[in-house]
Motif scaffolding. Structure first.
Motif, PDB file in Angstrom:
ATOM      1  N   ILE A   1      -7.850  70.178  53.593  1.00 20.79           N
ATOM      2  CA  ILE A   1      -8.198  71.563  53.900  1.00 20.79           C
ATOM      3  C   ILE A   1      -6.931  72.386  54.094  1.00 20.79           C
ATOM      4  CG2 ILE A   1      -8.269  71.303  56.421  1.00 20.79           C
ATOM      5  CD1 ILE A   1     -10.861  72.932  56.405  1.00 20.79           C
ATOM      6  N   GLY A   2      -7.012  73.692  53.826  1.00 19.97           N
ATOM      7  CA  GLY A   2      -5.864  74.573  53.974  1.00 19.97           C
ATOM      8  C   GLY A   2      -5.510  74.827  55.425  1.00 19.97           C
ATOM      9  N   PRO A   3      -4.279  75.256  55.687  1.00 16.50           N
ATOM     10  CA  PRO A   3      -3.826  75.432  57.072  1.00 16.50           C
ATOM     11  C   PRO A   3      -4.614  76.471  57.859  1.00 16.50           C
ATOM     12  CG  PRO A   3      -2.216  76.311  55.519  1.00 16.50           C
ATOM     13  CD  PRO A   3      -3.193  75.520  54.720  1.00 16.50           C
ATOM     14  N   PHE A   4      -4.988  77.593  57.222  1.00 16.28           N
ATOM     15  CA  PHE A   4      -5.681  78.642  57.978  1.00 16.28           C
ATOM     16  C   PHE A   4      -7.143  78.294  58.234  1.00 16.28           C
ATOM     17  CE2 PHE A   4      -2.007  81.121  56.524  1.00 16.28           C
ATOM     18  CZ  PHE A   4      -1.625  81.696  57.721  1.00 16.28           C
ATOM     19  N   TRP A   5      -7.802  77.620  57.295  1.00 19.50           N
ATOM     20  CA  TRP A   5      -9.150  77.139  57.583  1.00 19.50           C
ATOM     21  C   TRP A   5      -9.108  76.143  58.729  1.00 19.50           C
ATOM     22  CZ3 TRP A   5     -13.396  79.395  56.638  1.00 19.50           C
ATOM     23  CH2 TRP A   5     -13.600  80.124  55.472  1.00 19.50           C
ATOM     24  N   PHE A   6      -8.099  75.285  58.732  1.00 18.73           N
ATOM     25  CA  PHE A   6      -7.975  74.292  59.801  1.00 18.73           C
ATOM     26  C   PHE A   6      -7.777  74.974  61.146  1.00 18.73           C
ATOM     27  CE2 PHE A   6      -5.419  71.418  62.446  1.00 18.73           C
ATOM     28  CZ  PHE A   6      -6.248  70.299  62.471  1.00 18.73           C
ATOM     29  N   ILE A   7      -6.861  75.953  61.197  1.00 18.90           N
ATOM     30  CA  ILE A   7      -6.599  76.669  62.451  1.00 18.90           C
ATOM     31  C   ILE A   7      -7.850  77.407  62.917  1.00 18.90           C
ATOM     32  CG2 ILE A   7      -5.280  78.548  63.512  1.00 18.90           C
ATOM     33  CD1 ILE A   7      -3.009  77.826  61.521  1.00 18.90           C
ATOM     34  N   GLY A   8      -8.489  78.119  61.992  1.00 15.89           N
ATOM     35  CA  GLY A   8      -9.668  78.887  62.361  1.00 15.89           C
ATOM     36  C   GLY A   8     -10.789  78.033  62.907  1.00 15.89           C
ATOM     37  N   LEU A   9     -11.063  76.910  62.252  1.00 12.83           N
ATOM     38  CA  LEU A   9     -12.153  76.034  62.686  1.00 12.83           C
ATOM     39  C   LEU A   9     -11.822  75.345  64.006  1.00 12.83           C
ATOM     40  CD1 LEU A   9     -13.162  74.488  59.243  1.00 12.83           C
ATOM     41  CD2 LEU A   9     -14.438  76.158  60.594  1.00 12.83           C
ATOM     42  N   ARG A  10     -10.574  74.909  64.164  1.00 12.18           N
ATOM     43  CA  ARG A  10     -10.223  74.196  65.400  1.00 12.18           C
ATOM     44  C   ARG A  10     -10.341  75.114  66.610  1.00 12.18           C
ATOM     45  NH1 ARG A  10      -3.694  73.267  66.148  1.00 12.18           N
ATOM     46  NH2 ARG A  10      -4.389  72.903  68.277  1.00 12.18           N
ATOM     47  N   PHE A  11      -9.897  76.353  66.476  1.00 17.82           N
ATOM     48  CA  PHE A  11      -9.939  77.253  67.629  1.00 17.82           C
ATOM     49  C   PHE A  11     -11.319  77.858  67.835  1.00 17.82           C
ATOM     50  CE2 PHE A  11      -5.292  77.060  67.213  1.00 17.82           C
ATOM     51  CZ  PHE A  11      -4.963  76.814  68.545  1.00 17.82           C
ATOM     52  N   ALA A  12     -12.119  77.940  66.776  1.00 15.86           N
ATOM     53  CA  ALA A  12     -13.505  78.360  66.961  1.00 15.86           C
ATOM     54  C   ALA A  12     -14.259  77.322  67.783  1.00 15.86           C
ATOM     55  CB  ALA A  12     -14.178  78.549  65.596  1.00 15.86           C
ATOM     56  N   ILE A  13     -14.027  76.052  67.476  1.00 14.04           N
ATOM     57  CA  ILE A  13     -14.643  74.975  68.253  1.00 14.04           C
ATOM     58  C   ILE A  13     -14.147  75.020  69.700  1.00 14.04           C
ATOM     59  CG2 ILE A  13     -14.710  72.465  68.562  1.00 14.04           C
ATOM     60  CD1 ILE A  13     -14.674  72.248  65.499  1.00 14.04           C
ATOM     61  N   ALA A  14     -12.854  75.253  69.882  1.00 10.11           N
ATOM     62  CA  ALA A  14     -12.290  75.317  71.231  1.00 10.11           C
ATOM     63  C   ALA A  14     -12.888  76.463  72.032  1.00 10.11           C
ATOM     64  CB  ALA A  14     -10.766  75.464  71.157  1.00 10.11           C
ATOM     65  N   ALA A  15     -13.077  77.632  71.382  1.00  9.07           N
ATOM     66  CA  ALA A  15     -13.655  78.791  72.072  1.00  9.07           C
ATOM     67  C   ALA A  15     -15.084  78.501  72.506  1.00  9.07           C
ATOM     68  CB  ALA A  15     -13.604  80.012  71.158  1.00  9.07           C
ATOM     69  N   LEU A  16     -15.862  77.877  71.620  1.00  5.25           N
ATOM     70  CA  LEU A  16     -17.251  77.548  71.953  1.00  5.25           C
ATOM     71  C   LEU A  16     -17.322  76.496  73.050  1.00  5.25           C
ATOM     72  CD1 LEU A  16     -18.819  77.468  68.375  1.00  5.25           C
ATOM     73  CD2 LEU A  16     -19.148  79.215  70.137  1.00  5.25           C
ATOM     74  N   ALA A  17     -16.402  75.530  73.013  1.00  2.00           N
ATOM     75  CA  ALA A  17     -16.411  74.446  74.000  1.00  2.00           C
ATOM     76  C   ALA A  17     -16.094  74.947  75.410  1.00  2.00           C
ATOM     77  CB  ALA A  17     -15.423  73.356  73.594  1.00  2.00           C
ATOM     78  N   THR A  18     -15.228  75.952  75.505  1.00  2.00           N
ATOM     79  CA  THR A  18     -14.826  76.461  76.820  1.00  2.00           C
ATOM     80  C   THR A  18     -15.704  77.609  77.313  1.00  2.00           C
ATOM     81  OG1 THR A  18     -13.198  77.908  75.735  1.00  2.00           O
ATOM     82  CG2 THR A  18     -12.408  75.779  76.560  1.00  2.00           C
ATOM     83  N   LEU A  19     -16.518  78.206  76.430  1.00  2.00           N
ATOM     84  CA  LEU A  19     -17.313  79.376  76.800  1.00  2.00           C
ATOM     85  C   LEU A  19     -18.248  79.124  77.983  1.00  2.00           C
ATOM     86  CD1 LEU A  19     -18.093  82.295  76.282  1.00  2.00           C
ATOM     87  CD2 LEU A  19     -19.723  81.481  74.560  1.00  2.00           C
TER      88      LEU A  19
END
Length: 296
Positions: free
Chosen positions: A31-49
């Motif tokens: 996977i490309g670097p920006f898709w990786f960054i976007g998905l990882r931090f989206a998961i992190a945001a949902l996990a901490t919400l």
């Protein structure tokens, strides 16, 4: 929380980040670097919400426009650091990336000089020279051997230093580390996903192939470790926090050797050692000086 407990939490965060370097590197095979960054931090945001919402009910300080502005700045700093680090990993090794990223320990006091008008301890300047010398040795003693990825990782370390400086100030004002964590994760995710959507191809099979790495860095490196950082920083000194967090370089290099079979020439190991010593002295010497002045 005692200072010892806080420092142990920071050490745990460093260990998680060390493993994250390996995951970040292997994920880009699929996977490309920006898709990786976007998905990882989206998961992190949902996990901490959910925890952020619980924290909001107990908050003693109301969030104002200044706090929102700080959240935005910290989120953009995190995005800058994550992007340059991730792209850098395409052309540098996990070992180099983990040690060069640790230069934020040098850059944090330099930011205090140029932007906060605070003069640092005299040890900062020899420490900076040691760190630059370490990067030179890490390249094998040839400046031409430094890759674009190495230079991008230096920029990453500058972004991390901004994030650390602003995060410490903001949590001190708001007393809401989880709100800060969720906000910076969401801002980083949105920025990365916008860029990814217009610049990188992706498919569901690509995401499935990188899913283990995305979940690890999304839940642990991004979610758990960053939350541990902003929570524990409230109960320890900045000097000790930086020392324990800088251990991610050792964890990253060790795991790269064990899991990826990476190795360096002897001069490279000397460079790593010199960089780690620089990280330690710029934090330990001022702390020792302060304690001596208090007991005198």
């Amino acid at each position: 929380m005692t200072r010892v407990q806080a420092n142990l939490l920071l050490l745990l965060a460093a260990a998680i980040w060390g493993g994250g370097f390996v995951a970040q590197s292997t994920a880009m095979k699929a996977i490309g670097p920006f898709w990786f960054i976007g998905l990882r931090f989206a998961i992190a945001a949902l996990a901490t919400l959910p925890f952020t919402l619980i924290e909001a009910r107990k908050a003693k300080v109301a969030t104002n426009r200044r706090h929102l502005g700080l959240y935005l700045m910290i989120g953009l700093a995190l995005f800058g650091g994550a992007s340059t680090q991730q792209i850098g990993l395409q052309t540098t090794t996990v070992t180099n990336s983990s040690f060069i990223t640790g230069l934020y320990v040098i850059f944090v006091p330099l930011i205090a000089v140029f932007f906060l008008r605070r003069s640092p301890h005299w040890i900062i300047w020899p420490g900076a020279i040691m760190a630059v010398s370490g990067i030179y040795m890490l390249s094998g003693g040839q400046l031409s051997a430094l890759t674009v990825g190495d230079l991008l990782t230096v920029v990453c370390a500058i972004f991390w230093s901004v994030q650390i400086t602003l995060a410490g100030t903001t949590v001190g004002e708001t007393g809401r580390p989880l709100a800060l964590s969720s906000a910076q994760f969401a801002i980083t995710a949105v920025c990365a996903l916008i860029i990814a959507a217009v610049s990188e191809p992706v498919s569901l099979s690509d995401i499935r192939a990188a899913a283990p790495e995305i979940l690890y860095v999304g839940i642990f490196s991004s979610g758990v470790a960053f939350v541990l950082q902003v929570v524990a920083q409230r109960y320890t000194t900045p000097s000790q926090a930086a020392i324990f967090l800088s251990a991610e370089a050792l964890f990253g290099a060790t795991l790269a050797a064990l899991l990826l079979g990476e190795s360096m020439p002897p001069l490279g190991y000397i460079g790593c050692a010199l960089m780690f010593i620089a990280m330690l002295v710029v934090e330990l010497v001022p702390e020792m000086t302060r304690r001596r002045s208090q007991t005198a």
